[in-house]
Design an enzyme around this catalytic site. Structure first.
Site, short mmCIF file in Angstrom:
data_model
loop_
_atom_site.label_atom_id
_atom_site.label_comp_id
_atom_site.label_asym_id
_atom_site.label_seq_id
_atom_site.Cartn_x
_atom_site.Cartn_y
_atom_site.Cartn_z
N ARG A 1 -0.51 8.65 9.41
CA ARG A 1 -0.39 7.20 9.59
C ARG A 1 -0.07 6.49 8.28
O ARG A 1 -0.69 6.75 7.25
CB ARG A 1 -1.71 6.65 10.14
CG ARG A 1 -1.74 5.14 10.20
CD ARG A 1 -3.01 4.65 10.85
NE ARG A 1 -4.18 4.88 10.03
CZ ARG A 1 -4.72 3.99 9.19
NH1 ARG A 1 -4.16 2.81 9.02
NH2 ARG A 1 -5.80 4.28 8.52
N HIS B 1 -8.77 9.60 3.68
CA HIS B 1 -8.39 8.54 2.74
C HIS B 1 -8.65 9.07 1.34
O HIS B 1 -9.72 9.62 1.07
CB HIS B 1 -9.22 7.28 3.00
CG HIS B 1 -8.64 6.07 2.37
ND1 HIS B 1 -8.60 5.89 1.01
CD2 HIS B 1 -8.04 4.97 2.90
CE1 HIS B 1 -8.01 4.73 0.74
NE2 HIS B 1 -7.66 4.16 1.87
N ARG C 1 -0.73 8.86 2.02
CA ARG C 1 -2.11 9.37 1.89
C ARG C 1 -2.26 10.88 1.94
O ARG C 1 -3.12 11.44 1.28
CB ARG C 1 -2.94 8.80 3.02
CG ARG C 1 -3.37 7.44 2.71
CD ARG C 1 -4.23 6.92 3.78
NE ARG C 1 -4.25 5.50 3.56
CZ ARG C 1 -4.70 4.61 4.41
NH1 ARG C 1 -5.18 5.02 5.56
NH2 ARG C 1 -4.67 3.35 4.11
N HIS D 1 -11.04 9.71 7.50
CA HIS D 1 -10.84 8.26 7.63
C HIS D 1 -10.27 7.87 8.99
O HIS D 1 -10.68 6.85 9.56
CB HIS D 1 -9.88 7.83 6.51
CG HIS D 1 -9.60 6.37 6.46
ND1 HIS D 1 -10.58 5.42 6.24
CD2 HIS D 1 -8.43 5.67 6.60
CE1 HIS D 1 -10.03 4.21 6.24
NE2 HIS D 1 -8.73 4.33 6.48
N GLU E 1 0.85 -1.20 0.00
CA GLU E 1 0.00 0.00 0.00
C GLU E 1 0.88 1.24 0.00
O GLU E 1 2.11 1.13 0.13
CB GLU E 1 -0.94 -0.02 1.21
CG GLU E 1 -1.99 -1.13 1.13
CD GLU E 1 -2.93 -1.18 2.32
OE1 GLU E 1 -2.68 -0.50 3.32
OE2 GLU E 1 -3.91 -1.94 2.24
P1 FAD Z 1 -13.47 0.23 16.60
O1 FAD Z 1 -13.24 -0.98 15.82
O2 FAD Z 1 -14.03 1.41 15.90
O3 FAD Z 1 -14.45 -0.13 17.80
C1 FAD Z 1 -14.99 0.90 18.60
C2 FAD Z 1 -15.90 0.27 19.62
O4 FAD Z 1 -16.20 1.22 20.63
C3 FAD Z 1 -17.26 -0.18 19.09
O5 FAD Z 1 -17.58 -1.42 19.69
C4 FAD Z 1 -18.25 0.86 19.61
O6 FAD Z 1 -19.55 0.38 19.84
C5 FAD Z 1 -17.58 1.20 20.93
N1 FAD Z 1 -17.93 2.52 21.46
C6 FAD Z 1 -17.65 3.74 20.97
N2 FAD Z 1 -18.12 4.69 21.79
C7 FAD Z 1 -18.69 4.05 22.85
C8 FAD Z 1 -19.36 4.47 24.02
N3 FAD Z 1 -19.53 5.78 24.31
N4 FAD Z 1 -19.84 3.53 24.85
C9 FAD Z 1 -19.71 2.20 24.58
N5 FAD Z 1 -19.08 1.75 23.48
C10 FAD Z 1 -18.58 2.67 22.63
N6 FAD Z 1 -6.73 0.17 9.41
C11 FAD Z 1 -5.76 -0.69 9.02
O7 FAD Z 1 -4.73 -0.81 9.68
N7 FAD Z 1 -5.93 -1.41 7.88
C12 FAD Z 1 -7.02 -1.32 7.11
O8 FAD Z 1 -7.14 -2.01 6.11
C13 FAD Z 1 -8.03 -0.41 7.48
N8 FAD Z 1 -9.12 -0.23 6.70
C14 FAD Z 1 -10.11 0.58 7.14
C15 FAD Z 1 -11.25 0.72 6.37
C16 FAD Z 1 -12.31 1.49 6.81
C17 FAD Z 1 -13.55 1.63 5.97
C18 FAD Z 1 -12.21 2.15 8.05
C19 FAD Z 1 -13.34 2.98 8.57
C20 FAD Z 1 -11.06 2.04 8.81
C21 FAD Z 1 -10.00 1.28 8.35
N9 FAD Z 1 -8.83 1.15 9.09
C22 FAD Z 1 -7.85 0.30 8.68
C23 FAD Z 1 -8.72 1.76 10.42
C24 FAD Z 1 -9.04 0.70 11.48
O9 FAD Z 1 -10.08 -0.13 11.02
C25 FAD Z 1 -9.45 1.31 12.80
O10 FAD Z 1 -8.57 2.32 13.17
C26 FAD Z 1 -9.46 0.23 13.88
O11 FAD Z 1 -10.21 -0.87 13.47
C27 FAD Z 1 -10.00 0.80 15.16
O12 FAD Z 1 -10.23 -0.27 16.06
P2 FAD Z 1 -10.70 0.07 17.52
O13 FAD Z 1 -10.79 -1.22 18.24
O14 FAD Z 1 -9.85 1.12 18.09
O15 FAD Z 1 -12.15 0.72 17.34
C1 SIN Z 2 -7.26 0.71 2.92
O1 SIN Z 2 -7.53 -0.47 2.77
O2 SIN Z 2 -6.93 1.49 2.03
C2 SIN Z 2 -7.32 1.24 4.30
C3 SIN Z 2 -6.07 0.89 4.94
C4 SIN Z 2 -5.88 1.72 6.17
O3 SIN Z 2 -6.70 2.55 6.53
O4 SIN Z 2 -4.81 1.55 6.74
#
Ligand code: FAD
Ligand code: SIN
Length: 519
Positions: free
Chosen positions: A384, A241, A288, A349, A113
Site C-alpha cells: 500500500r 511500517h 515502505r 501496520h 510521504e
Molecule cells: P478501524 O478504524 O480499525 O475500525 C474497526 C472497528 O471495528 C472498530 O470500531 C472496532 O471496535 C470494530 N470491530 C472489530 N472487530 C469487531 C467485532 N468482532 N465486533 C464488533 N466490532 C468490531 N492510513 C492512512 O491512510 N493514513 C494514515 O495516516 C494512517 N496512519 C495510521 C497510523 C496508525 C498508528 C495506524 C494503526 C494506522 C494508520 N493508517 C493510516 C491505517 C488506517 O488508519 C486504517 O487502515 C483505517 O483507519 C482502518 O479503518 P477501518 O474503518 O477499516 O477500521
Molecule cells: C504514517 O503517518 O506514516 C502512516 C500513514 C499510513 O499508514 O498510510
C-alpha cells in the site's frame, strides 16, 4: 434477544461510519463496536489521507505512484476509481466537519510521504485520523436512524449454514442474514437479523508481537468472513511500517509518521550514518516495503535493536506545529526531538489483503459488504502507498452504501434462524490457556512470517500453528463465549490464511519477501 435492522454495520471506524451516514436515509442502521465507539485504528491515523487536489498533481500521477508501490499487482480499474473519486470524498469529509490544515492562502496544506511523487496528503497536524473520527462520530450521534451498540462483539455471520444447510466456498448462493453478537455489558448472545451487513472491522496487526495497531485489530472480520466461506485474498501482503518508536514493552507501538521523512527527517544508524541510499535512490522516502526491509537488514548486520530517525533538517517550529503529538510523546519518555534523533524499528501496520470485494464493496456472499482495512478491493496490490488506506475507506464505504441502499428494498428478513447454540459450554476459568496461546501465535508470526520469510520458516510456522488451532477450537467449543477466546480464534484463522497465502506465492514481490525466491 432478537433484533431486526435494515443495515447492520460491524465496526465504528471511518469505513463503518461513512457507510452508516450514507445508508441512514434508506432504513434503520445498527453499528456495532466491540469497545467504545471512538477507539478505532482510524483514530490513531497520523499522516493523513491522499487525494489529488491541485496542480501540478493529477490523477495519472497518483495512479502511477499507487501501482509502482503495489508492484503492479493492483486492480487498475479500482485504482482509477479510488483516485478519481478522491477529491469528492475529501469535500464530503470537510462538509461533515473534518478540519484539514490549510495554508494562509486558504488552500489545503499538502504533505508528502514515501512513494508519492507529489505533495498530496491532506492532514490535521499529526493526528488526522482522530479529527476524522471526531467529525464523523458527531454526525452519527445526532442521527435519528442510527443506533450504536458499544461493547458489542460480532461473533459470527449468520448464513444458511446456521439453518443446517451445507454451504461450500465455491457456492455462489451463500447469503448473509446478519450476525450473532456478544453484548459484553450483559454477557448475552443476541441474534441480529439484517437485510444487509457491512464488515468494517479493520486490520490484523495483533497477529504480530509488535504492531502500531490498537488491541482491537485482531482480524475478526476476515475470520468471520472466512468461516462463512467468503473469498479472501492477498493476505501474504502484510505491511510493516518502517518507523515505530522503539520503546520496549509499549503496546501498541507508537507510530512516527512517514510525513516526518516527507518533511526532511532521515534514517541513520547508531553512528549517525545514512544508509537508505544503498537500497533505493529515493532514500528515506522509498516505499515502505523497501525501507522496512532495509532497516531489517541493517539491524541484522549491526546487531542493534533499532535505527534512528534524524530530525535535524526539520525546523523546531515545524516540529512543534506540524508534529505536536509525536513531539509530546517523545518528550514524555525523555527524548526532545527538536534536538535528539528518534529511535525507531519496523512494526506490523497494515493488511493489504482481506475479504475480496468488487467496485461496490460487495463480497462473494450475497448481502454482505466489506469496506476499509478488512476489505481487499485490489487498490493496494502487493504494497500500500502511504495514506491510501483512509482514501480507500472513504471511497469504497461510500460506494458500498450506494449499492446497499439500492438493494435493501427488495430484501426480506430471513426466518428460521436458530439462537446461538451454547449447549454444554462452561465458564473457562483458566485465562492462561488463552493468553499463552496468543503469545505463542504472535511469536510464531513475528519470527517466521515477518518482513523476510523462507519456505522453511513458513512450514515451521504452519506446523506450530496447527497445534494451537486444534487446542483453541476445542476450547472454543467447550467454553462460554467471551471476547478473549473469540479474538484468539480469529487471530489464529487469520494467521493460518497469511501463512497459506505466503506459501502459495512462489516469488518475492512487494511486501512478500521470501529468500528462497530472490526478487
Ligand atoms: P478501524 O478504524 O480499525 O475500525 C474497526 C472497528 O471495528 C472498530 O470500531 C472496532 O471496535 C470494530 N470491530 C472489530 N472487530 C469487531 C467485532 N468482532 N465486533 C464488533 N466490532 C468490531 N492510513 C492512512 O491512510 N493514513 C494514515 O495516516 C494512517 N496512519 C495510521 C497510523 C496508525 C498508528 C495506524 C494503526 C494506522 C494508520 N493508517 C493510516 C491505517 C488506517 O488508519 C486504517 O487502515 C483505517 O483507519 C482502518 O479503518 P477501518 O474503518 O477499516 O477500521
Ligand atoms: C504514517 O503517518 O506514516 C502512516 C500513514 C499510513 O499508514 O498510510
Amino acid at each position: 434477544m432478537n433484533n431486526k435492522v435494515d443495515f447492520l454495520v460491524i465496526g465504528s471506524g471511518m469505513a463503518g461510519l461513512i457507510y452508516a451516514l450514507n445508508v441512514a436515509p434508506f432504513g434503520r442502521v445498527c453499528i456495532l463496536s466491540k469497545i467504545e465507539m471512538d477507539e478505532t485504528a482510524t483514530s490513531y491515523a497520523q499522516g493523513g489521507i491522499a487525494a489529488v487536489m491541485y496542480d501540478p498533481d493529477n490523477i495519472e500521477k497518483h495512479i502511477k505512484d499507487t501501482i509502482v508501490a503495489g508492484a503492479g499487482l493492483n486492480n487498475e480499474e479500482i485504482v482509477r476509481i479510488a483516485i478519481t473519486e478522491s477529491t469528492e470524498r475529501i469535500k464530503e469529509l470537510a462538509d461533515w466537519g473534518t478540519h484539514f490544515d490549510k495554508e494562509s492562502t486558504g488552500k489545503f496544506s499538502l504533505a508528502k510521504e514515501g512513494g508519492h511523487s507529489e505533495y498530496r496528503i491532506l492532514h490535521h497536524k499529526d493526528n488526522t485520523g482522530n479529527e476524522i473520527q471526531r467529525a464523523l462520530s458527531e454526525k452519527i450521534k445526532n442521527h435519528p436512524n442510527i443506533t450504536v451498540l458499544e461493547n458489542n462483539l460480532a461473533i459470527d455471520l449468520i448464513t444458511q449454514h446456521h439453518q443446517g444447510k451445507l454451504v461450500k466456498r465455491k457456492n455462489s448462493d451463500i447469503t448473509c442474514f446478519g450476525a450473532y453478537t456478544l453484548d459484553k455489558n450483559t454477557g448475552e448472545i443476541n441474534t441480529i437479523l439484517a437485510k444487509t451487513t457491512l464488515l468494517a472491522t479493520g486490520g490484523i496487526g495483533n497477529v504480530y508481537q509488535t504492531t502500531t495497531n490498537p488491541t482491537l485489530s485482531t482480524g475478526d472480520g476476515i475470520a468471520m468472513a472466512y468461516r462463512a466461506k467468503a473469498h479472501i485474498d492477498n493476505l501474504e501482503f502484510v505491511q510493516f511500517h518502517p518507523t515505530s518508536l522503539y520503546n520496549p514493552g509499549e503496546k501498541p507501538s507508537f507510530l512516527i509518521t512517514e510525513a516526518m521523512r516527507g518533511a526532511g527527517a532521515e534514517l541513520v544508524t547508531r553512528n549517525g550514518k545514512t544508509f537508505m541510499h544503498k537500497y533505493d535512490e529515493r532514500g528515506s522516502l522509498a516505499p515502505r516495503d523497501i525501507v522496512a526491509r532495509a532497516i531489517d537488514n541493517e539491524l541484522k548486520i549491526s546487531g542493534d535493536e533499532h535505527v534512528f530517525l534524524d530530525t535535524k533538517k526539520i525546523s523546531k517550529s515545524e516540529i512543534i506545529n506540524h508534529f505536536p503529538t509525536i513531539y509530546a510523546k517523545c518528550l514524555s519518555i525523555g527524548i526532545d526531538i527538536t534536538k535528539d534523533s528518534i529511535p525507531v524499528v519496523p512494526a506490523a501496520h497494515y493488511s493489504c489483503g482481506g475479504v475480496t470485494t468488487d467496485q461496490w464493496g460487495q463480497t462473494s456472499i450475497n448481502n454482505l459488504f466489506a469496506a476499509g482495512e478488512v476489505a481487499n478491493t485490489g487498490l493496494h496490490g502487493a504494497n500500500r502507498l502511504a495514506s491510501n488506506s483512509l482514501l480507500e475507506s472513504a471511497v469504497f464505504s461510500h460506494r458500498a452504501a450506494e449499492k446497499a441502499a439500492t438493494l435493501v428494498a427488495n430484501i426480506r428478513f430471513e426466518t428460521n434462524i436458530p439462537d446461538w447454540n451454547d449447549e454444554g459450554t462452561v465458564l473457562n476459568e483458566e485465562m492462561i490457556l488463552i493468553t499463552q496461546s496468543k503469545k505463542e501465535l504472535q511469536s510464531i508470526m513475528s519470527n517466521y512470517v515477518g518482513i523476510v520469510r523462507s519456505n522453511l520458516r513458513l512450514k515451521r510456522a504452519l506446523d506450530r500453528l496447527i497445534i494451537i488451532y486444534e487446542e483453541t477450537e476445542d476450547l472454543f467449543d467447550k467454553s462460554i463465549v467471551s471476547e478473549p477466546i473469540c479474538e484468539l480464534r480469529n487471530m489464529i484463522n487469520v494467521a493460518h490464511l497469511i501463512i497459506r497465502m505466503a506459501m502459495a506465492r512462489k516469488e518475492s514481490i512487494g511486501l512478500h519477501c521470501n529468500i528462497d525466491y530472490p526478487a
